[in-house]
Design a protein around this motif. Structure first.
Motif, PDB file in Angstrom:
ATOM      1  N   PRO A  44     -13.865  -7.995   3.962  1.00 31.86           N
ATOM      2  CA  PRO A  44     -14.530  -9.248   4.334  1.00 31.86           C
ATOM      3  C   PRO A  44     -15.840  -9.449   3.570  1.00 31.86           C
ATOM      4  N   ASP A  45     -16.321  -8.368   2.913  1.00 29.08           N
ATOM      5  CA  ASP A  45     -17.550  -8.492   2.136  1.00 29.08           C
ATOM      6  C   ASP A  45     -17.311  -9.215   0.816  1.00 29.08           C
TER       7      ASP A  45
ATOM      8  N   GLU B 251      -4.869 -13.194   1.812  1.00 28.20           N
ATOM      9  CA  GLU B 251      -5.767 -13.569   2.917  1.00 28.20           C
ATOM     10  C   GLU B 251      -5.976 -12.394   3.869  1.00 28.20           C
ATOM     11  N   GLU B 252      -4.898 -11.666   4.124  1.00 34.41           N
ATOM     12  CA  GLU B 252      -5.010 -10.537   5.043  1.00 34.41           C
ATOM     13  C   GLU B 252      -6.013  -9.507   4.524  1.00 34.41           C
ATOM     14  N   TRP B 253      -5.910  -9.153   3.253  1.00 37.97           N
ATOM     15  CA  TRP B 253      -6.823  -8.142   2.713  1.00 37.97           C
ATOM     16  C   TRP B 253      -8.255  -8.649   2.699  1.00 37.97           C
TER      17      TRP B 253
ATOM     18  N   ASP C  79       0.813  -1.204   0.000  1.00 36.91           N
ATOM     19  CA  ASP C  79       0.000   0.000   0.000  1.00 36.91           C
ATOM     20  C   ASP C  79       0.855   1.266   0.000  1.00 36.91           C
TER      21      ASP C  79
ATOM     22  N   PHE D 177      -6.760   0.642  -6.062  1.00 44.27           N
ATOM     23  CA  PHE D 177      -6.068  -0.652  -5.976  1.00 44.27           C
ATOM     24  C   PHE D 177      -5.005  -0.473  -4.909  1.00 44.27           C
ATOM     25  N   ILE D 178      -4.477  -1.542  -4.416  1.00 43.55           N
ATOM     26  CA  ILE D 178      -3.507  -1.428  -3.334  1.00 43.55           C
ATOM     27  C   ILE D 178      -2.277  -0.672  -3.850  1.00 43.55           C
ATOM     28  N   GLY D 179      -1.974   0.436  -3.229  1.00 49.91           N
ATOM     29  CA  GLY D 179      -0.816   1.234  -3.623  1.00 49.91           C
ATOM     30  C   GLY D 179      -1.171   2.462  -4.438  1.00 49.91           C
TER      31      GLY D 179
ATOM     32  N   LEU E 105       0.232 -15.313  -0.658  1.00 49.16           N
ATOM     33  CA  LEU E 105      -0.995 -15.921  -0.125  1.00 49.16           C
ATOM     34  C   LEU E 105      -1.373 -15.246   1.200  1.00 49.16           C
ATOM     35  N   ASP E 106      -0.384 -15.040   2.070  1.00 51.71           N
ATOM     36  CA  ASP E 106      -0.629 -14.323   3.333  1.00 51.71           C
ATOM     37  C   ASP E 106      -1.268 -12.963   3.062  1.00 51.71           C
TER      38      ASP E 106
ATOM     39  N   GLN F 167      -9.583 -10.840   4.721  1.00 41.53           N
ATOM     40  CA  GLN F 167     -10.153 -10.995   6.063  1.00 41.53           C
ATOM     41  C   GLN F 167     -10.275  -9.686   6.813  1.00 41.53           C
ATOM     42  N   THR F 168      -9.362  -8.746   6.523  1.00 42.79           N
ATOM     43  CA  THR F 168      -9.326  -7.569   7.385  1.00 42.79           C
ATOM     44  C   THR F 168      -9.893  -6.323   6.728  1.00 42.79           C
ATOM     45  N   GLU F 169      -9.782  -6.202   5.401  1.00 40.96           N
ATOM     46  CA  GLU F 169     -10.224  -4.961   4.765  1.00 40.96           C
ATOM     47  C   GLU F 169     -11.476  -5.165   3.927  1.00 40.96           C
TER      48      GLU F 169
END
Ligand SMILES: [Zn+2]
Lengths: 122, 1013
Positions: free
Chosen positions: B762-763, B754-756, B719, B902-904, B750-751, B758-760
């Motif tokens: 989740p919808d 999954e992080e995005w 980011d 988008f991320i970044g 993969l981490d 689950q945490t940002e």
């Protein structure tokens, strides 16, 4: 070495987890026009308090799920563990959340409304 | 009744009252410094040496002073021994803890050439050159001398020598355990607490560092518990515990670390005491124990008295003298002086007397009375009240002392000095509770002004301190605490138990409050008289401590580092309180105000081997092999580590050098065909309603409209806008994608995803599965690639119209179901053929067979690097380092201007991104086409500029390109894009200067004409 109670798996050794740093940092959307300085609050600024700290953990060598932990950085006491996307309910942790300088930042206000309320997570 | 029979003609044996814990029917032969001795089963090396009248066992650290055995347990600062030979040798072991066994081989340390004649002892004469902080003072300036100093210091530093052969041949194990209650220390109170808790049915582990349970009671002859000698009580309670299924007893096991949430580390010396190790047992075993409750029963350490010459062999702790007499049946001297500030040492006087020694007691206290003093006087022992040993003398062992009357505060000599001959001094300066584990666990301490010690106050973890480590030196009081702690701890684990009766203890009535006397006067001006040691292991004297205080080292942590007091293998177990009391005195401060240094693990030195356990050699880290690995090995491949993977690096033939082999492989991939094992590429299966939307946010470019069966290259940013990974992702179905990542980045990507999720976000409904190991991948590249696929039996049309670049088809090849991707990392016509992992080797051999007529050549990772560099393709992690944006890589074409996010994205708009001195990717052509500029070489614009030169940046990739017929390189240079056409210079270590022109990165086929073969 801490024992962390994964909300999905139960108590496990710290080695199974990874700490994801400060929790409740709402991510401002790219299309919002906030200044570089305000954006830096989100991107760079992290708290490192002596005392209760709300942080994200993940059960990386277990179920791989993320969750929030309210941990005292001095005593290592874990005050509360609560799901991602929710806020703590224990008084001390609640106070820590409410009194954080982040609540007033332009970066947090520029986040998705639902996220900023739930304290987003990145 | 045991009387120790004479060994090596020792005269020092007498019948003892209690049963010594040695087996006289089991003689044991051992070697110390080349001489053979005999001891008995049950002896430590220390007790056996004393029984053989060997008192000089080592030389001190700084002054090379002769040193003997001072203690009888793990607090021993002096008697450090090198045990074993060759690869089995281990330095700095405490002779007081080494159980002897047949054939034991031990050597003294820190002496050249021999213990009795040591040339290093000249340091003792030159002592004024070795004051506190001597290393700091001596070796400070000029800096140019440091290289020489370092050699001197390294040569002088350290006590023992490590093993001659560094490959430790022993086996170590690690084990994890959980229990309700861990009891640390198996002395009287630890045993009592364990029994009390265990009666409730709770699961108890009891660990003790000694070979036998019983602690200091094993060395006492005058204590009755119930109606029998203490030892009978010990053996009964140990037998009862051993019979309980909910109790685990761990002798020879030191609890050395106490970490958060009641996590403790133990080192079990499983077979160190055996002459040879049974194959099924490790040498040592590291226990990692998580306990619900911890009961600490570590005991206490006796303090030395600080008088001149207190470090001579033959000067021992009074309690240790009792242990040698009663537990080991050896009286360490015949003419003994007992010098003390407390009652307890009077018991040593009695035991020495009963063992046949001549005894004189010098008590610093002017007026001490009580039944113990009466008993000593009744035995006819001379007591000098208000007297101190002010100096001890001797060559290799104490031979005489100066005794003088002192004032009440023990600050001045108040009368005539008396000289006495002796061969033993038993000193006692009071007891210091072993608060180490309690303190490691961040428990608090308080100063007890009556008992003159720090003892635990509040605990931090769920734990109890009992007995001597709690400052409760009286056995009855300790046993009561044990019962209380055992009951409470059991109840805290959900187990009920009724309190046991505390056994009646019969012992001498005594006071546990010593006289405060930290530094005994010797009649000389400060720093002038003979040395009085505070820290024996580090050769720190009382005047060193005072000097440090005068020089401004007033914090106890600074004092420790400046004087080195409290460092070394004993970590100041016997010295810390004396040191900080003397510091407090010098500062005119109270002891509790000075405080203690931080207690850190390990409690006693722990073998690194036990901490490493089996995680060494092949088991240090898993090695991942591809399904084609057997073929690569059979065909002579050289391998390289890529993360955990072993990848074929190149395939030398007929004695080729690496360069020759790589040149041939690179050439073949562009003239005929090359085959690469690409199985290690990270692969992630992405499914779900929102898969396309997720990729759209994850990558910098657009993904929603990618057609099914189409592939797209993607760049992933953090980011902060910096490149983190890249790869080709393919749409398998409407809601199904196949992502590839770099080999090294697979797990991290993969981490990240999954992080995005689950945490940002989740919808978003997206499911991720790592499929790296489910697919085996062979990449076929080169003009003949299509023909080879035909011959290998492909079941669909390969024509570019039917199977265009950047698309994927599912079909069969030689009967093997495959996903074939028409993507290229070489710029040639190229197919990445994915089959189920179990078919990997079959695919590979079929392609090799079909390709034989078409010049197929297997190529490794080195050729892969050259091929992509010829095309100017980056490798994330080689060209990038976490501070590189797409713009820096000339890859703006892949960054969407239209996507809302988008991320970044936001970070790329930061004004700092527009600085024109950002490092940017450029190509380099060395002025000498045959010279390959070393990777990492730094570029400058003007090689004649004064030092330090202004650096432009560094070479990131550099190879000889056989297809270009010359060397090529890529570099990240400040403002590089604007420097195209200019010349840069590379000053090399050997003084030469390389020169290169800045060019585009596409060195070969810049128009991409070869992509369809
Ligand atoms: Zn879990």
């Amino acid at each position: 070495m801490l024992i962390i109670t994964c909300p999905f798996c139960g108590p496990r050794d710290e080695v199974e987890f990874a700490c994801g740093g400060e929790a409740h940092i709402a991510r401002p959307l790219a299309d919002h026009k906030i200044s570089d300085a305000d954006f830096a609050d989100y991107l760079f600024m992290r708290d490192n308090p002596k005392g209760l700290f709300l942080e994200r953990w993940r059960h990386s060598a277990g179920c791989r799920r993320w969750f929030n932990v309210a941990r005292d950085t001095v005593s290592n006491e874990i005050v509360e563990i609560y799901p991602m996307g929710s806020l703590p309910v224990k008084t001390a942790a609640k106070t820590t959340y409410k009194t954080s300088w982040r609540r007033d930042t332009a970066a947090e206000k520029a986040a998705t409304p639902s996220r900023s309320k739930a304290g987003g997570s990145k | 009744m045991v009387s120790r029979s004479a060994a090596s003609g020792s005269p020092q044996t007498k019948p003892q009252r209690a049963v010594a814990r040695i087996d006289q029917n089991a003689p044991v032969n051992f070697t110390f410094d080349g001489r053979s001795y005999r001891g008995f089963a049950g002896d430590t090396l220390a007790s056996a040496l004393l029984a053989n009248n060997v008192h000089l066992v080592g030389r001190s650290f700084k002054y090379h002073r002769p040193r003997g055995i001072m203690a009888a347990g793990s607090e021993e600062p002096n008697a450090l021994i090198r045990l074993g030979k060759g690869a089995y040798a281990e330095p700095n072991l405490r002779a007081t803890q080494i159980e002897i066994f047949e054939g034991l081989y031990a050597e003294s340390q820190n002496r050249t050439p021999s213990l009795k004649f040591d040339i290093g002892a000249i340091n003792s004469v030159l002592d004024r050159f070795f004051p506190a902080g001597f290393y700091y003072k001596t070796f400070m300036w000029p800096a140019s001398m440091w290289m020489r100093y370092e050699h001197v210091i390294r040569h002088a530093a350290g006590l023992g020598k490590v093993a001659d052969d560094h490959n430790d041949p022993d086996r170590y194990e690690k084990t994890h355990a959980h229990c309700d209650i861990l009891v640390a220390g198996g002395g009287a109170t630890g045993l009592m607490a364990a029994l009390q808790a265990a009666k409730s049915g709770t699961r108890v582990i009891l660990a003790d560092e000694q070979n036998e349970f019983g602690g200091w009671l094993l060395g006492e002859a005058d204590i009755m518990i119930g109606d029998c000698p203490a030892f009978n009580w010990i053996s009964d309670i140990v037998a009862e515990l051993a019979a309980m299924p909910n109790v685990t007893l761990l002798p020879r096991t030191t609890v050395f670390g106490y970490l958060d949430h009641n996590y403790l580390t133990l080192n079990e010396r499983a077979t160190d005491h055996l002459p040879s190790r049974p194959a099924h047992l490790p040498r040592q075993r590291l226990w990692k124990i998580r306990a619900k409750q911890v009961i600490i029963a570590q005991g206490a350490h006796e303090r030395p008295l600080v008088f001149a010459g207190n470090d001579l062999p033959g000067v021992m702790l009074a309690g240790a003298v009792r242990t040698y007499i009663n537990r080991y049946g050896v009286c360490p001297g015949q003419r003994a002086i007992v010098v003390c500030n407390n009652d307890d040492a009077y018991r040593t006087a009695l035991d020495l007397h009963h063992a046949g020694a001549h005894v004189v007691v010098a008590d610093l206290r002017a007026k001490a009375t009580g039944p113990l003093m009466r008993a000593v006087r009744d035995a006819g022992i001379e007591i000098l009240q208000g007297h101190a040993v002010i100096a001890a003398y001797g060559n290799h062992r104490v031979a005489r002392v100066e005794i003088a009357p002192v004032n009440d505060a023990v600050t001045e000599i108040s009368g005539d000095i008396d000289h006495r001959d002796c061969d033993l001094i038993a000193m006692s300066g009071g007891l210091s509770p072993a608060v180490h584990l309690h303190s490691q666990a961040r428990g608090k301490l308080q100063w007890d002004d009556a008992k003159l010690c720090f003892r635990p106050s509040a605990t931090h973890e769920p734990s109890f301190n009992i007995g001597a480590c709690n400052g409760s030196f009286d056995l009855s009081a300790g046993l009561k605490e044990a019962v209380r702690a055992g009951t409470k701890a059991a109840s805290a684990t959900g187990h009920k138990t009724t309190a046991l009766d505390t056994p009646i203890v019969q012992s001498h009535k005594q006071s546990w409050c010593p006289l405060a006397a930290w530094k005994i006067p010797n009649g000389h001006a400060a720093g002038r008289g003979p040395k009085a040691f505070v820290d024996f292991q580090n050769d720190v004297t009382a005047s060193d401590v005072s000097l440090a205080a005068r020089e401004g080292y007033q914090s106890v942590e600074h004092l420790k580092r400046y004087t080195t007091t409290g460092m070394g293998t004993d970590q100041g177990k016997t010295s810390n309180i004396n040191a900080l009391a003397i510091l407090a005195d010098a500062l005119g401060n109270e002891i509790p105000a000075v405080g203690t240094t931080t207690f850190r693990m390990p409690y006693t030195p722990s073998n690194i081997g036990a901490i490493a356990g089996r995680d060494i050699g092949d088991l240090f880290d898993p090695v991942r092999l591809t399904r084609m690995d057997d073929w690569h090995r059979a065909h002579g491949a050289t391998f390289e580590h890529v993360g955990q993977w072993m990848r074929a690096w190149y395939y030398p033939q007929n004695g080729e050098t690496m360069q020759q082999a790589v040149n041939r492989e690179v050439k073949a991939a562009r003239t005929t065909a090359g085959l690469l094992d690409a199985s290690t590429l990270g692969k992630i299966d992405i499914r779900g309603r929102d898969a396309a939307e997720f990729l759209n946010r994850l990558y910098t470019n657009a993904w929603r409209k990618l057609g099914i069966g189409k592939c797209r290259y993607g760049l992933m940013l953090k980011d902060d806008g910096m490149v983190m990974d890249d790869g080709v992702t393919t749409r398998i179905g409407e809601n199904h994608f196949h992502m590839t990542t770099t080999t090294g980045g697979a797990a991290g990507v993969l981490d990240w995803m999954e992080e995005w999720l689950q945490t940002e976000w989740p919808d978003l409904e997206v499911y991720l599965t790592s499929v790296t190991e489910q697919w085996a991948v062979a990449t076929l590249s080169g003009p003949n690639a299509g023909k080879i696929l035909q011959d290998a039996g492909i079941d669909f049309d390969l024509s570019p119209a039917e199977f265009p670049f950047m698309s994927m088809k599912e079909g069969h090849i030689g009967g093997l179901a495959a996903r074939i991707f028409r993507i290229s990392f070489t710029g040639e016509l190229s197919y990445e053929i994915n089959v189920a992992a179990r078919h990997g080797l079959a695919l590979w051999t079929r392609l090799m067979a079909a390709g034989k007529a078409h010049g197929i050549t297997p190529y490794g990772t080195e050729a892969m690097h050259v091929l992509r560099a010829e095309k100017g393709f980056i490798i994330v992690g080689q060209e990038t380092d976490g501070s590189v944006t797409p713009h820096d890589l000339c890859m703006n074409w892949i960054v969407s201007k239209t996507k809302p996010d988008f991320i970044g994205k936001r970070a790329l708009a930061r004004h700092t991104m527009e600085y024109d001195d950002r490092k940017q990717l450029v190509g380099l052509l060395c002025s000498d086409p045959s010279t390959v500029i070393p990777e990492g070489a730094h570029a400058v614009l003007d090689p004649d500029q004064p030092l330090p030169m202004k650096m432009l940046g560094q070479v990131t990739s550099s190879y000889f390109s056989p297809n270009c017929g010359r060397s090529i390189a890529m570099a990240m240079l400040k403002g590089g894009h604007a420097l195209k056409g200019q010349t840069v210079f590379f000053p090399m270590l050997d003084g030469s200067i390389l020169k290169a022109e800045i060019v585009d990165t596409a060195f070969f086929d810049p128009k991409g004409a070869r992509i369809n073969g």
